[in-house]
Design a protein around this motif. Sequence first.
Motif, PDB file in Angstrom:
ATOM      1  N   THR A 218       0.814  -1.328   0.017  1.00 42.34           N
ATOM      2  CA  THR A 218       0.025   0.050  -0.011  1.00 42.34           C
ATOM      3  C   THR A 218       0.914   1.242  -0.036  1.00 42.34           C
ATOM      4  N   LEU A 219       0.293   2.378  -0.210  1.00 40.08           N
ATOM      5  CA  LEU A 219       0.830   3.819  -0.123  1.00 40.08           C
ATOM      6  C   LEU A 219       1.643   4.120   1.147  1.00 40.08           C
ATOM      7  N   THR A 220       0.798   3.532   2.184  1.00 42.36           N
ATOM      8  CA  THR A 220       1.136   3.783   3.560  1.00 42.36           C
ATOM      9  C   THR A 220       2.499   3.077   3.853  1.00 42.36           C
ATOM     10  N   ASP A 221       2.484   1.797   3.270  1.00 44.24           N
ATOM     11  CA  ASP A 221       3.858   0.868   3.452  1.00 44.24           C
ATOM     12  C   ASP A 221       4.966   1.422   2.672  1.00 44.24           C
ATOM     13  N   TYR A 222       4.783   1.951   1.538  1.00 40.00           N
ATOM     14  CA  TYR A 222       5.694   2.618   0.855  1.00 40.00           C
ATOM     15  C   TYR A 222       6.356   3.830   1.706  1.00 40.00           C
ATOM     16  N   TYR A 223       5.598   4.678   1.966  1.00 37.96           N
ATOM     17  CA  TYR A 223       6.059   5.912   2.559  1.00 37.96           C
ATOM     18  C   TYR A 223       6.535   5.286   3.894  1.00 37.96           C
ATOM     19  N   THR A 224       6.255   4.503   4.558  1.00 38.80           N
ATOM     20  CA  THR A 224       6.998   3.785   5.758  1.00 38.80           C
ATOM     21  C   THR A 224       8.388   3.543   5.356  1.00 38.80           C
ATOM     22  N   LEU A 225       8.368   2.653   4.431  1.00 40.48           N
ATOM     23  CA  LEU A 225       9.670   2.183   4.089  1.00 40.48           C
ATOM     24  C   LEU A 225      10.758   3.190   3.461  1.00 40.48           C
ATOM     25  N   LEU A 226      10.142   4.210   2.894  1.00 42.73           N
ATOM     26  CA  LEU A 226      10.809   5.366   2.380  1.00 42.73           C
ATOM     27  C   LEU A 226      11.456   6.168   3.607  1.00 42.73           C
ATOM     28  N   ALA A 227      10.716   6.404   4.647  1.00 47.99           N
ATOM     29  CA  ALA A 227      11.214   6.903   5.875  1.00 47.99           C
ATOM     30  C   ALA A 227      12.263   6.123   6.533  1.00 47.99           C
ATOM     31  N   LEU A 228      12.031   4.909   6.508  1.00 44.56           N
ATOM     32  CA  LEU A 228      12.952   3.989   7.287  1.00 44.56           C
ATOM     33  C   LEU A 228      14.236   4.330   6.485  1.00 44.56           C
TER      34      LEU A 228
END
Length: 70
Positions: free
Chosen positions: A2-12
Motif C-alpha cells: 500500500t501507499l502507507t507501507d511505501y512511505y513507511t519504508l521510504l522514511a525508514l
Amino acid sequence: MTLTDYYTLLALELATLTLLFVPPVIAVIRMDNEATKEREAAKRRIAARQLAPANLPAIPDIGADPEEQT
C-alpha cells in the motif's frame, strides 16, 4: 504494497541513510576546523618568530678598533 507501507519504508530508508552518512560528514567538518585552527596558530607562531629580535650572542667589548688607534 500500500501507499502507507511505501512511505513507511521510504522514511525508514531515509533515516538509515541519515544515520550512516551524517556522522562521517560531521567528523570531516570537525577535522577541517581543527586543521584551520592549527594553520592559523602556525602562522601566528611564524609571524611572532619573525618579529622577535634575533637571539644572537653579544659581541664582546674588546676595546677600540686597532685601526682607529693608529
